[in-house]
Design a protein around this motif. Structure first.
Motif, mmCIF file in Angstrom:
data_model
loop_
_atom_site.group_PDB
_atom_site.id
_atom_site.type_symbol
_atom_site.label_atom_id
_atom_site.label_comp_id
_atom_site.label_asym_id
_atom_site.label_seq_id
_atom_site.Cartn_x
_atom_site.Cartn_y
_atom_site.Cartn_z
ATOM 1 N N VAL A 153 0.817 -1.217 0.000
ATOM 2 C CA VAL A 153 0.000 0.000 0.000
ATOM 3 C C VAL A 153 0.846 1.261 0.000
ATOM 4 O O VAL A 153 1.860 1.352 0.686
ATOM 5 C CB VAL A 153 -0.959 0.007 1.213
ATOM 6 N N THR A 154 0.400 2.228 -0.788
ATOM 7 C CA THR A 154 0.985 3.551 -0.779
ATOM 8 C C THR A 154 -0.148 4.570 -0.897
ATOM 9 O O THR A 154 -1.192 4.285 -1.487
ATOM 10 C CB THR A 154 2.022 3.712 -1.919
ATOM 11 N N VAL A 155 0.037 5.733 -0.285
ATOM 12 C CA VAL A 155 -0.986 6.776 -0.288
ATOM 13 C C VAL A 155 -0.312 8.085 -0.649
ATOM 14 O O VAL A 155 0.766 8.385 -0.145
ATOM 15 C CB VAL A 155 -1.647 6.915 1.106
ATOM 16 N N TYR A 156 -0.932 8.844 -1.539
ATOM 17 C CA TYR A 156 -0.410 10.186 -1.789
ATOM 18 C C TYR A 156 -1.531 11.196 -1.657
ATOM 19 O O TYR A 156 -2.704 10.874 -1.806
ATOM 20 C CB TYR A 156 0.323 10.277 -3.123
ATOM 21 N N ALA A 157 -1.144 12.427 -1.340
ATOM 22 C CA ALA A 157 -2.087 13.514 -1.108
ATOM 23 C C ALA A 157 -2.039 14.498 -2.268
ATOM 24 O O ALA A 157 -0.962 14.920 -2.670
ATOM 25 C CB ALA A 157 -1.740 14.230 0.202
ATOM 26 N N GLU A 158 -3.214 14.835 -2.789
ATOM 27 C CA GLU A 158 -3.336 15.830 -3.852
ATOM 28 C C GLU A 158 -4.071 17.043 -3.295
ATOM 29 O O GLU A 158 -5.159 16.884 -2.723
ATOM 30 C CB GLU A 158 -4.199 15.307 -5.006
ATOM 31 N N ALA A 159 -3.497 18.225 -3.466
ATOM 32 C CA ALA A 159 -4.187 19.448 -3.049
ATOM 33 C C ALA A 159 -5.369 19.676 -3.989
ATOM 34 O O ALA A 159 -5.254 19.510 -5.203
ATOM 35 C CB ALA A 159 -3.237 20.633 -3.093
ATOM 36 N N ARG A 160 -6.504 20.035 -3.418
ATOM 37 C CA ARG A 160 -7.723 20.305 -4.183
ATOM 38 C C ARG A 160 -8.175 21.730 -3.889
ATOM 39 O O ARG A 160 -7.681 22.371 -2.965
ATOM 40 C CB ARG A 160 -8.828 19.314 -3.789
ATOM 41 N N ARG A 161 -9.123 22.204 -4.619
ATOM 42 C CA ARG A 161 -9.683 23.540 -4.357
ATOM 43 C C ARG A 161 -10.510 23.517 -3.079
ATOM 44 O O ARG A 161 -10.966 22.472 -2.641
ATOM 45 C CB ARG A 161 -10.583 23.949 -5.518
ATOM 46 N N GLY A 162 -10.686 24.705 -2.523
ATOM 47 C CA GLY A 162 -11.546 24.841 -1.355
ATOM 48 C C GLY A 162 -10.956 24.282 -0.077
ATOM 49 O O GLY A 162 -11.696 23.880 0.818
ATOM 50 N N GLY A 163 -9.622 24.251 0.014
ATOM 51 C CA GLY A 163 -8.991 23.776 1.244
ATOM 52 C C GLY A 163 -9.177 22.291 1.488
ATOM 53 O O GLY A 163 -9.284 21.854 2.629
ATOM 54 N N ARG A 164 -9.214 21.505 0.430
ATOM 55 C CA ARG A 164 -9.404 20.063 0.530
ATOM 56 C C ARG A 164 -8.152 19.322 0.063
ATOM 57 O O ARG A 164 -7.358 19.848 -0.706
ATOM 58 C CB ARG A 164 -10.586 19.588 -0.324
ATOM 59 N N ILE A 165 -7.998 18.119 0.543
ATOM 60 C CA ILE A 165 -6.917 17.217 0.131
ATOM 61 C C ILE A 165 -7.579 15.919 -0.321
ATOM 62 O O ILE A 165 -8.462 15.399 0.366
ATOM 63 C CB ILE A 165 -5.961 16.909 1.311
ATOM 64 N N ARG A 166 -7.150 15.394 -1.449
ATOM 65 C CA ARG A 166 -7.616 14.076 -1.888
ATOM 66 C C ARG A 166 -6.520 13.067 -1.567
ATOM 67 O O ARG A 166 -5.393 13.207 -2.036
ATOM 68 C CB ARG A 166 -7.910 14.047 -3.381
ATOM 69 N N LEU A 167 -6.860 12.070 -0.772
ATOM 70 C CA LEU A 167 -5.948 10.976 -0.486
ATOM 71 C C LEU A 167 -6.198 9.874 -1.496
ATOM 72 O O LEU A 167 -7.333 9.417 -1.664
ATOM 73 C CB LEU A 167 -6.175 10.444 0.930
ATOM 74 N N CYS A 168 -5.151 9.448 -2.180
ATOM 75 C CA CYS A 168 -5.246 8.404 -3.191
ATOM 76 C C CYS A 168 -4.496 7.178 -2.684
ATOM 77 O O CYS A 168 -3.279 7.219 -2.512
ATOM 78 C CB CYS A 168 -4.649 8.885 -4.512
ATOM 79 N N PHE A 169 -5.225 6.112 -2.419
ATOM 80 C CA PHE A 169 -4.663 4.860 -1.925
ATOM 81 C C PHE A 169 -4.365 3.982 -3.132
ATOM 82 O O PHE A 169 -5.254 3.741 -3.958
ATOM 83 C CB PHE A 169 -5.657 4.130 -1.024
ATOM 84 N N GLY A 170 -3.138 3.493 -3.219
ATOM 85 C CA GLY A 170 -2.773 2.690 -4.363
ATOM 86 C C GLY A 170 -1.860 1.534 -4.001
ATOM 87 O O GLY A 170 -1.559 1.288 -2.832
ATOM 88 N N ILE A 171 -1.424 0.855 -5.050
ATOM 89 C CA ILE A 171 -0.514 -0.265 -4.919
ATOM 90 C C ILE A 171 0.853 0.179 -5.418
ATOM 91 O O ILE A 171 0.980 0.681 -6.538
ATOM 92 C CB ILE A 171 -0.989 -1.471 -5.759
ATOM 93 N N ALA A 172 1.863 0.021 -4.592
ATOM 94 C CA ALA A 172 3.224 0.422 -4.952
ATOM 95 C C ALA A 172 3.782 -0.520 -6.016
ATOM 96 O O ALA A 172 3.703 -1.736 -5.864
ATOM 97 C CB ALA A 172 4.117 0.408 -3.725
ATOM 98 N N GLU A 173 4.329 0.050 -7.066
ATOM 99 C CA GLU A 173 5.028 -0.754 -8.076
ATOM 100 C C GLU A 173 6.377 -1.197 -7.521
ATOM 101 O O GLU A 173 6.810 -2.310 -7.740
ATOM 102 C CB GLU A 173 5.228 0.051 -9.355
ATOM 103 N N ASP A 174 7.027 -0.292 -6.796
ATOM 104 C CA ASP A 174 8.322 -0.557 -6.157
ATOM 105 C C ASP A 174 8.054 -0.620 -4.655
ATOM 106 O O ASP A 174 7.614 0.368 -4.062
ATOM 107 C CB ASP A 174 9.298 0.576 -6.495
ATOM 108 N N LEU A 175 8.295 -1.756 -4.023
ATOM 109 C CA LEU A 175 7.978 -1.918 -2.610
ATOM 110 C C LEU A 175 8.852 -1.064 -1.695
ATOM 111 O O LEU A 175 8.632 -1.032 -0.493
ATOM 112 C CB LEU A 175 8.051 -3.395 -2.224
ATOM 113 N N GLY A 176 9.801 -0.324 -2.265
ATOM 114 C CA GLY A 176 10.595 0.621 -1.497
ATOM 115 C C GLY A 176 10.017 2.028 -1.536
ATOM 116 O O GLY A 176 10.554 2.942 -0.924
#
Length: 109
Positions: free
Chosen positions: A42-65
């Motif tokens: 599992v890997t998660v990244y945060a994307e800044a959105r409009r209106g003071g929001r953050i989108r958390l995107c949960f994904g699968i790491a291609e590289d386990l490092g």
């Protein structure tokens, strides 16, 4: 050896549980069911959105490092997205930092 207690994070409509190396993500919603993946993937990244929001995107790491959490998109597929107020992001970052330690993986700055 006694099994460790599951690690749980609950905030607003999101519930994340890590038990015996498996991450389960639940959102109180009538649209999407739970997701279950090995913590090592599992890997998660945060994307800044409009209106003071953050989108958390949960994904699968291609590289386990890869870092468990960061602000740079991961290289693998995204299986779940969840928006939060930007002010709540430190709560999530703290939890993902704990997960990085459990998985012996980095967390991005």
């Amino acid at each position: 050896m006694e099994a460790a207690e599951p690690k749980v994070f609950q905030h607003d409509r999101l519930y994340i549980q890590v038990d015996r190396g498996i991450v389960e993500v639940f959102r109180r919603s009538n649209v999407i069911g739970p997701y279950r993946y090995p913590l090592a993937w599992v890997t998660v990244y945060a994307e800044a959105r409009r209106g003071g929001r953050i989108r958390l995107c949960f994904g699968i790491a291609e590289d386990l490092g890869e870092p468990v959490y960061g602000r740079v998109p991961n290289s693998g597929p995204v299986f779940f997205r969840h928006e939060i107020p930007a002010a709540d992001e430190p709560l999530y970052r703290d939890f993902f930092t704990e997960l990085a330690h459990l998985a012996d993986r980095p967390i991005a700055a």
